[in-house]
Design a protein around this motif. Structure first.
Motif, PDB file in Angstrom:
ATOM      1  N   SER A   1     -26.638  31.395  -7.142  1.00 36.58           N
ATOM      2  CA  SER A   1     -25.788  30.273  -7.535  1.00 36.58           C
ATOM      3  C   SER A   1     -26.582  28.992  -7.773  1.00 36.58           C
ATOM      4  O   SER A   1     -26.091  28.068  -8.428  1.00 36.58           O
ATOM      5  CB  SER A   1     -24.722  30.024  -6.458  1.00 36.58           C
ATOM      6  N   VAL A   2     -27.815  28.940  -7.262  1.00 32.47           N
ATOM      7  CA  VAL A   2     -28.596  27.702  -7.356  1.00 32.47           C
ATOM      8  C   VAL A   2     -29.390  27.626  -8.654  1.00 32.47           C
ATOM      9  O   VAL A   2     -29.509  26.554  -9.262  1.00 32.47           O
ATOM     10  CB  VAL A   2     -29.543  27.577  -6.140  1.00 32.47           C
TER      11      VAL A   2
ATOM     12  N   TYR B   1     -21.002  25.124  -1.359  1.00 37.14           N
ATOM     13  CA  TYR B   1     -19.978  26.078  -1.797  1.00 37.14           C
ATOM     14  C   TYR B   1     -20.134  27.423  -1.100  1.00 37.14           C
ATOM     15  O   TYR B   1     -19.154  27.995  -0.601  1.00 37.14           O
ATOM     16  CB  TYR B   1     -20.073  26.246  -3.317  1.00 37.14           C
ATOM     17  N   ILE B   2     -21.358  27.939  -1.044  1.00 34.27           N
ATOM     18  CA  ILE B   2     -21.537  29.282  -0.482  1.00 34.27           C
ATOM     19  C   ILE B   2     -21.497  29.276   1.051  1.00 34.27           C
ATOM     20  O   ILE B   2     -21.341  30.328   1.673  1.00 34.27           O
ATOM     21  CB  ILE B   2     -22.856  29.907  -0.986  1.00 34.27           C
ATOM     22  N   GLY B   3     -21.607  28.109   1.679  1.00 36.85           N
ATOM     23  CA  GLY B   3     -21.635  28.063   3.145  1.00 36.85           C
ATOM     24  C   GLY B   3     -20.310  27.736   3.804  1.00 36.85           C
ATOM     25  O   GLY B   3     -20.174  27.911   5.021  1.00 36.85           O
ATOM     26  N   LEU B   4     -19.321  27.300   3.025  1.00 32.60           N
ATOM     27  CA  LEU B   4     -18.038  26.894   3.614  1.00 32.60           C
ATOM     28  C   LEU B   4     -17.360  27.994   4.426  1.00 32.60           C
ATOM     29  O   LEU B   4     -16.875  27.726   5.533  1.00 32.60           O
ATOM     30  CB  LEU B   4     -17.103  26.400   2.505  1.00 32.60           C
TER      31      LEU B   4
ATOM     32  N   PRO C   1     -16.268  32.697  -1.894  1.00 36.78           N
ATOM     33  CA  PRO C   1     -17.733  32.770  -2.022  1.00 36.78           C
ATOM     34  C   PRO C   1     -18.328  34.070  -1.503  1.00 36.78           C
ATOM     35  O   PRO C   1     -19.425  34.449  -1.915  1.00 36.78           O
ATOM     36  CB  PRO C   1     -18.215  31.574  -1.177  1.00 36.78           C
ATOM     37  N   PHE C   2     -17.631  34.762  -0.593  1.00 38.15           N
ATOM     38  CA  PHE C   2     -18.113  36.061  -0.126  1.00 38.15           C
ATOM     39  C   PHE C   2     -17.995  37.124  -1.209  1.00 38.15           C
ATOM     40  O   PHE C   2     -18.860  37.984  -1.350  1.00 38.15           O
ATOM     41  CB  PHE C   2     -17.321  36.513   1.103  1.00 38.15           C
ATOM     42  N   ALA C   3     -16.902  37.090  -1.933  1.00 38.76           N
ATOM     43  CA  ALA C   3     -16.602  38.146  -2.911  1.00 38.76           C
ATOM     44  C   ALA C   3     -17.162  37.856  -4.294  1.00 38.76           C
ATOM     45  O   ALA C   3     -17.488  38.784  -5.038  1.00 38.76           O
ATOM     46  CB  ALA C   3     -15.079  38.345  -3.002  1.00 38.76           C
ATOM     47  N   LEU C   4     -17.271  36.588  -4.662  1.00 36.36           N
ATOM     48  CA  LEU C   4     -17.708  36.232  -6.008  1.00 36.36           C
ATOM     49  C   LEU C   4     -19.214  36.394  -6.141  1.00 36.36           C
ATOM     50  O   LEU C   4     -19.969  35.906  -5.297  1.00 36.36           O
ATOM     51  CB  LEU C   4     -17.314  34.782  -6.312  1.00 36.36           C
ATOM     52  N   PRO C   5     -19.688  37.099  -7.171  1.00 36.00           N
ATOM     53  CA  PRO C   5     -21.144  37.191  -7.380  1.00 36.00           C
ATOM     54  C   PRO C   5     -21.762  35.805  -7.503  1.00 36.00           C
ATOM     55  O   PRO C   5     -21.185  34.903  -8.129  1.00 36.00           O
ATOM     56  CB  PRO C   5     -21.258  37.981  -8.687  1.00 36.00           C
ATOM     57  N   THR C   6     -22.926  35.641  -6.891  1.00 37.15           N
ATOM     58  CA  THR C   6     -23.536  34.315  -6.864  1.00 37.15           C
ATOM     59  C   THR C   6     -23.875  33.806  -8.262  1.00 37.15           C
ATOM     60  O   THR C   6     -23.816  32.605  -8.520  1.00 37.15           O
ATOM     61  CB  THR C   6     -24.804  34.347  -6.000  1.00 37.15           C
ATOM     62  N   ALA C   7     -24.246  34.710  -9.172  1.00 40.87           N
ATOM     63  CA  ALA C   7     -24.543  34.280 -10.538  1.00 40.87           C
ATOM     64  C   ALA C   7     -23.301  33.723 -11.215  1.00 40.87           C
ATOM     65  O   ALA C   7     -23.360  32.716 -11.933  1.00 40.87           O
ATOM     66  CB  ALA C   7     -25.108  35.450 -11.340  1.00 40.87           C
TER      67      ALA C   7
ATOM     68  N   ILE D   1     -22.772  29.898 -12.694  1.00 38.27           N
ATOM     69  CA  ILE D   1     -22.305  29.585 -14.054  1.00 38.27           C
ATOM     70  C   ILE D   1     -21.050  28.726 -14.007  1.00 38.27           C
ATOM     71  O   ILE D   1     -20.890  27.778 -14.798  1.00 38.27           O
ATOM     72  CB  ILE D   1     -22.047  30.897 -14.827  1.00 38.27           C
ATOM     73  N   ALA D   2     -20.152  29.034 -13.077  1.00 42.60           N
ATOM     74  CA  ALA D   2     -18.932  28.242 -12.947  1.00 42.60           C
ATOM     75  C   ALA D   2     -19.244  26.804 -12.552  1.00 42.60           C
ATOM     76  O   ALA D   2     -18.629  25.855 -13.070  1.00 42.60           O
ATOM     77  CB  ALA D   2     -18.004  28.893 -11.922  1.00 42.60           C
ATOM     78  N   LEU D   3     -20.207  26.621 -11.645  1.00 45.48           N
ATOM     79  CA  LEU D   3     -20.576  25.271 -11.227  1.00 45.48           C
ATOM     80  C   LEU D   3     -21.210  24.489 -12.367  1.00 45.48           C
ATOM     81  O   LEU D   3     -20.954  23.292 -12.529  1.00 45.48           O
ATOM     82  CB  LEU D   3     -21.532  25.347 -10.029  1.00 45.48           C
ATOM     83  N   VAL D   4     -22.049  25.163 -13.154  1.00 50.81           N
ATOM     84  CA  VAL D   4     -22.651  24.487 -14.313  1.00 50.81           C
ATOM     85  C   VAL D   4     -21.567  24.090 -15.309  1.00 50.81           C
ATOM     86  O   VAL D   4     -21.578  22.969 -15.849  1.00 50.81           O
ATOM     87  CB  VAL D   4     -23.694  25.405 -14.974  1.00 50.81           C
TER      88      VAL D   4
END
Length: 274
Positions: A214-215, A149-152, A103-109, A113-116
C-alpha cells in the motif's frame, strides 16, 4: 477416576510439543536461520556498508518514524472507534464494524491504488488539499496515511473486547462519587483498557514497519525522501544483490524481534492485571 477416563482427547505433552516444534521450525525458524546464515557470506565491513548506506539509513528513518506516527494516530482514533462500536447503537453499525476489518481483507496493492486515486493532486480529496499547498500523494504524509490505514484494525480489535467486558457500574460509581467525566476516563476507564491499547499499538507499529504494497503506490519511492526499507530490500533482490538484501532484512528482522518481545511483555502484563 480410572486412568482411561482421565485421558484427554488432545494428545500428550510430548507428541503435542513435537508437532509444535516441527511446525514452528518449518514455517519460521528455518527461513529466519537461512536469512541470518546467508549474511555470513559477507565480511563485517561489507555488512556494515550495506546496512549503513545513507540511502538505507534514510529509509530506516522514514519507515520507523512513519510507523510510529501512524500507530500513535490509531491509538487515539482506534480507541474512539472501539468506544463508539461498543457503547452506542446507530443505523449501519454492523456495516461500520465490518469496514474496520477491510484492511485485513483488501489486497495492499489495491489499497495503495485507492489511496493514490483519493489523495493525488487530481483526486477527490487531494484536489482540494492542493489548493492549500498540502501535498499528500508522493510525500511523507502519504506514507503515514497508508500506514495508518493498515494499522487501524489492530487497535480496534484489541480494545473493543475489553470495553465490551468493562462494567458500566464502575463509571456510575465514579460519577456518584463526584468525579468529572475526564477524571472517570483518566482514573477508571483508561487503566482498564491500557494493556489492550498498548498491545494494539505495538501490533499496529510492527505491521506498519513491514508494510510494502500500500505504500509504494502513494509514496512515489523517491530516494532519501519517500523510499521505505521493504522497497529497498525488493530493489536489491531484483538487482541480484542478495547479500545487500539479506543484510537489510536481518536489521529489520532484529527490529521485528524486539517488537515481538515488547508485545509478549505487554500481553504478560495484561494477563497479570486481568
Amino acid at each position: 477416576m480410572s486412568q482411561s477416563a482421565a485421558r484427554s482427547v488432545i494428545p500428550g505433552f510430548g507428541i503435542t510439543l513435537g508437532f509444535s516444534v516441527l511446525y514452528l521450525s518449518l514455517l519460521f525458524l528455518l527461513p529466519v536461520a537461512g536469512l541470518v546464515l546467508f549474511t555470513f557470506k559477507m565480511t563485517w565491513p561489507e555488512f556494515w556498508a550495506a546496512v549503513s548506506h545513507p540511502q538505507v539509513v534514510a529509509s530506516y528513518k522514514l519507515s520507523f518514524l512513519a510507523s510510529f506516527i501512524g500507530a500513535s494516530i490509531n491509538a487515539v482514533f482506534g480507541t474512539l472507534t472501539a468506544w463508539v462500536l461498543v457503547r452506542y447503537t446507530f443505523p449501519g453499525k454492523k456495516i461500520v464494524d465490518a469496514l474496520v476489518d477491510l484492511p485485513f481483507a483488501l489486497p495492499t496493492a489495491v489499497a495503495g491504488i485507492a489511496l493514490v486515486t483519493l489523495y493525488a493532486s487530481t483526486g477527490w480529496v487531494g484536489h482540494y488539499l492542493d489548493l492549500f499547498g498540502i501535498r499528500v500523494a508522493y510525500s511523507e504524509i502519504g506514507v503515514v496515511i497508508a500506514l495508518t490505514y493498515i494499522g487501524l484494525p489492530f487497535v480496534v480489535r484489541t480494545v473493543q473486547p475489553v470495553l465490551a467486558d468493562f462494567e458500566k457500574e464502575l463509571e456510575e460509581a465514579s460519577a456518584a462519587l463526584g468525579a468529572s467525566r475526564l477524571t472517570t476516563v483518566r482514573r477508571v476507564i483508561l487503566p482498564a483498557i491500557l494493556p489492550a491499547l498498548l498491545t494494539g499499538y505495538a501490533l499496529a507499529f510492527a505491521r506498519a514497519v513491514g508494510e510494502y504494497g500500500s505504500v509504494i503506490f502513494i509514496s512515489g519511492n523517491m530516494p532519501y525522501k519517500t523510499e521505505i526499507t521493504p522497497l529497498l530490500i525488493v530493489a536489491k533482490a531484483e538487482q541480484y544483490d542478495y547479500n545487500g538484501a539479506a543484510a537489510i532484512g536481518v536489521v529489520m528482522l532484529a527490529a521485528a524481534f524486539i517488537l515481538l518481545l515488547m508485545i509478549n511483555g505487554l500481553q504478560w502484563w495484561a494477563s497479570r492485571r486481568g
